[in-house]
Scaffold this active site. Structure first.
Site, PDB file in Angstrom:
ATOM      1  N   LYS A  34      -3.269   2.839   9.274  1.00  0.00           N
ATOM      2  CA  LYS A  34      -3.508   4.274   9.082  1.00  0.00           C
ATOM      3  C   LYS A  34      -3.319   4.669   7.622  1.00  0.00           C
ATOM      4  O   LYS A  34      -4.175   5.327   7.028  1.00  0.00           O
ATOM      5  CB  LYS A  34      -2.551   5.083   9.969  1.00  0.00           C
ATOM      6  CG  LYS A  34      -2.490   6.559   9.626  1.00  0.00           C
ATOM      7  CD  LYS A  34      -1.465   7.291  10.433  1.00  0.00           C
ATOM      8  CE  LYS A  34      -0.057   7.242   9.914  1.00  0.00           C
ATOM      9  NZ  LYS A  34       0.291   8.168   8.827  1.00  0.00           N
ATOM     10  N   ASN A  35      -2.192   4.282   7.043  1.00  0.00           N
ATOM     11  CA  ASN A  35      -1.893   4.762   5.684  1.00  0.00           C
ATOM     12  C   ASN A  35      -2.864   4.206   4.644  1.00  0.00           C
ATOM     13  O   ASN A  35      -3.176   4.878   3.665  1.00  0.00           O
ATOM     14  CB  ASN A  35      -0.443   4.427   5.300  1.00  0.00           C
ATOM     15  CG  ASN A  35       0.545   5.344   5.993  1.00  0.00           C
ATOM     16  OD1 ASN A  35       0.155   6.307   6.645  1.00  0.00           O
ATOM     17  ND2 ASN A  35       1.826   5.039   5.863  1.00  0.00           N
TER      18      ASN A  35
HETATM   19  C1  UD1 Z   1       3.638   7.470   2.156  1.00  0.00           C
HETATM   20  C2  UD1 Z   1       3.271   7.138   3.577  1.00  0.00           C
HETATM   21  C3  UD1 Z   1       4.480   7.417   4.495  1.00  0.00           C
HETATM   22  C4  UD1 Z   1       5.699   6.666   3.999  1.00  0.00           C
HETATM   23  C5  UD1 Z   1       5.959   6.972   2.534  1.00  0.00           C
HETATM   24  C6  UD1 Z   1       7.091   6.135   1.952  1.00  0.00           C
HETATM   25  C7  UD1 Z   1       0.915   7.644   3.643  1.00  0.00           C
HETATM   26  C8  UD1 Z   1      -0.171   8.513   4.166  1.00  0.00           C
HETATM   27  N1  UD1 Z   1       2.154   7.978   3.978  1.00  0.00           N
HETATM   28  O1  UD1 Z   1       3.930   8.866   2.093  1.00  0.00           O
HETATM   29  O2  UD1 Z   1       4.129   6.969   5.803  1.00  0.00           O
HETATM   30  O3  UD1 Z   1       6.821   7.060   4.763  1.00  0.00           O
HETATM   31  O4  UD1 Z   1       4.776   6.698   1.749  1.00  0.00           O
HETATM   32  O5  UD1 Z   1       6.827   4.788   2.125  1.00  0.00           O
HETATM   33  O6  UD1 Z   1       0.663   6.661   2.987  1.00  0.00           O
HETATM   34  N2  UD1 Z   1       8.143  12.732  -3.757  1.00  0.00           N
HETATM   35  C9  UD1 Z   1       8.417  13.707  -4.678  1.00  0.00           C
HETATM   36  N3  UD1 Z   1       7.377  14.195  -5.416  1.00  0.00           N
HETATM   37  C10 UD1 Z   1       6.098  13.770  -5.261  1.00  0.00           C
HETATM   38  C11 UD1 Z   1       5.825  12.760  -4.318  1.00  0.00           C
HETATM   39  C12 UD1 Z   1       6.867  12.256  -3.575  1.00  0.00           C
HETATM   40  O7  UD1 Z   1       9.563  14.118  -4.850  1.00  0.00           O
HETATM   41  O8  UD1 Z   1       5.203  14.271  -5.948  1.00  0.00           O
HETATM   42  C13 UD1 Z   1       9.243  12.150  -2.957  1.00  0.00           C
HETATM   43  C14 UD1 Z   1       9.078  12.345  -1.453  1.00  0.00           C
HETATM   44  O9  UD1 Z   1       9.583  13.594  -1.039  1.00  0.00           O
HETATM   45  C15 UD1 Z   1       9.888  11.186  -0.931  1.00  0.00           C
HETATM   46  C16 UD1 Z   1       9.632  10.077  -1.962  1.00  0.00           C
HETATM   47  O10 UD1 Z   1       9.197  10.752  -3.142  1.00  0.00           O
HETATM   48  O11 UD1 Z   1      11.254  11.516  -0.944  1.00  0.00           O
HETATM   49  C17 UD1 Z   1       8.597   9.054  -1.586  1.00  0.00           C
HETATM   50  O12 UD1 Z   1       7.429   9.713  -1.140  1.00  0.00           O
HETATM   51  P1  UD1 Z   1       5.979   9.061  -1.261  1.00  0.00           P
HETATM   52  O13 UD1 Z   1       6.131   7.613  -1.576  1.00  0.00           O
HETATM   53  O14 UD1 Z   1       5.166   9.898  -2.161  1.00  0.00           O
HETATM   54  O15 UD1 Z   1       5.449   9.208   0.209  1.00  0.00           O
HETATM   55  P2  UD1 Z   1       3.992   9.597   0.679  1.00  0.00           P
HETATM   56  O16 UD1 Z   1       2.982   9.027  -0.233  1.00  0.00           O
HETATM   57  O17 UD1 Z   1       3.934  11.043   1.010  1.00  0.00           O
END
Ligand code: UD1
Length: 420
Positions: free
Chosen positions: A22-23
């Site tokens: 999915k991701n």
């Molecule tokens: C993706 C996955 C999700 C998984 C996550 C971590 C997809 C669609 N989803 O989510 O299933 O749980 O990676 O492996 O691929 N953060 C910030 N600022 C930002 C972006 C992120 O503070 O601009 C923080 C988030 O709140 C979180 C951390 O960084 O605490 C990691 O998030 P991120 O790796 O970005 O997760 P997603 O890409 O949303």
């Protein structure tokens, strides 16, 4: 609204074929915005999140042909007729933010609703915005929307992320692929889904070095061309199914995903005492001991232990002898499965970002509620080993990320059914 009933304590045996990730798919689909030609994806899972991403891309002008029987998706974006990703679609799925980089690269403008808070923590998008601004986009927030404009073309830049974000890395890789010049991303996410995205871009004529490392170098090209890409297998689905026999008892063969992607998870499972035989693309899991060892788990970016398997592994430790600890380092609020597991008889205390699980001899079926994707599947796993009947409501969370889960489990002997 659908519910799922499980009558537990049946040994499992059989084989499970893992679906496409999915991701990975949720970032490969918006990638199609970058080209006028068709991007064809195979091994696409039939999931509600994939449908939501199709709705979003169609609203921007993409022509999409989805064949759920063949698991294939053809995405063609000859013209972008609308560069606004509307709140009504974005609020359903945070991954919608992944259209922002591609829209700015292709159109030089975009308006994307802020995804807002969500069930598993604040989840801001500041790193996405930081990276895109470095590439030259002018961004502002207005009325709940991110409004972006680019004068001319995006320009390659050095971007050092303060911490690892999967989505921000993906957004920047896509945008930088059509930017003028070279982009260097430091502290990039190394998740296999990021690698899958890079490999697809390379097969479209993109130029990327350092794939799979924390420094990714992208030389922007003028245009990308048609390709057919087979989406990687879903490592989180594979990990989830590995836990089914470990929790319920029995033996299952699981295939369809590179098992190396699960090394940190497998290490923990082996520590509990579960027997694992691992080949390149398949794995056999058997529970042939009565007493499981407790474990300590700290979630981390890849290649660390994945946050997306924390809830499911916690369910296994509910049955171990002794105290296990789970420290959630990625999403601060990702323990929503805990109160539901407690309703089934688990002994878990949460303090700050740490859950302490004291193993119990058994869990008892109960009516429980799914609260997010991984929390809901952890309740299914708990139900497989519990006495009596477990009824899980709000299973639409589950349909976002697990294709045919009832069928896959009942083929292995589980007593599971869906009803209205
Ligand atoms: C993706 C996955 C999700 C998984 C996550 C971590 C997809 C669609 N989803 O989510 O299933 O749980 O990676 O492996 O691929 N953060 C910030 N600022 C930002 C972006 C992120 O503070 O601009 C923080 C988030 O709140 C979180 C951390 O960084 O605490 C990691 O998030 P991120 O790796 O970005 O997760 P997603 O890409 O949303």
């Amino acid at each position: 609204m659908d519910k799922i009933s499980i009558k537990g304590q049946r040994q499992l045996s059989g084989e499970v074929k893992i679906s496409g990730a999915k991701n990975a798919c949720l970032t490969l689909m918006p990638l199609s915005i970058l080209l006028q030609e068709t991007l064809e994806l195979t091994n696409v899972p039939n999931l509600s999140d994939i449908i939501t991403m199709q709705t979003l891309l169609r609203s921007l002008g993409s022509y999409i042909k989805y064949n759920p029987e063949k698991n294939s998706l053809k995405l063609t974006t000859k013209n972008i007729t609308n560069s606004t990703a509307d709140y009504d679609i974005v609020r359903k799925m945070r991954a919608s933010i992944l259209v922002l980089g591609p829209l700015l690269a292709r159109m030089g403008k975009a308006s994307v609703s802020l995804p807002g808070g969500c069930a598993i923590g604040a989840r801001p998008v500041d790193l996405h915005l930081f990276g895109l601004e470095k590439l030259g986009a002018k961004l502002k927030l207005k009325d709940g929307y991110i409004i972006g404009n680019v004068r001319g073309r995006l320009k390659g830049a050095k971007i050092k992320f303060p911490f690892v974000s999967v989505g921000a890395t993906e957004n920047i890789i896509m945008a930088a692929s059509l930017a003028k010049g070279t982009t260097i991303i430091k502290n990039a996410a190394r998740e296999p889904e990021v690698v899958d995205l890079c490999n697809c871009i390379i097969s479209m004529g993109g130029k990327i070095d350092g794939v799979g490392s924390s420094t990714i170098i992208i030389d922007g090209v003028d245009h990308l061309k048609h390709t057919t890409h087979n989406v990687m297998g879903d490592r989180i689905e594979m990990g989830t199914f590995m836990l089914a026999p470990a929790i319920a008892g029995g033996k299952i063969k699981i295939k369809g995903c590179n098992t190396d992607y699960l090394n940190s998870f497998i290490e923990k499972l082996v520590e509990t005492g579960v027997d694992i035989k691992k080949n390149k693309n398949e794995i056999i899991v058997e529970k042939n001991i009565d007493v499981l060892n407790p474990i300590n788990v700290i979630t981390a970016p890849y290649p660390g232990f994945p946050t997306d398997l924390q809830a499911q592994l916690m369910t296994l430790t509910c049955f171990s002898k002794g105290i296990s600890k789970f420290e959630e380092k990625i999403f601060e609020n990702r323990f929503m499965h805990v109160p539901e597991l407690i309703r089934m008889g688990a002994n878990i205390e949460v303090q700050g970002g740490i859950a302490k699980v004291t193993g119990v001899s058994k869990l008892k079926g109960a009516p429980v509620m799914a609260t997010d994707l991984r929390a809901s599947v952890s309740l299914i796993l708990a139900g497989l080993a519990s006495s009596g009947e477990t009824v899980i409501s709000r299973v639409y969370h589950l349909d976002r990320g697990y294709e045919n889960i009832e069928k896959k489990l009942s083929n292995c002997g589980a007593n599971i059914r869906r009803f209205k």
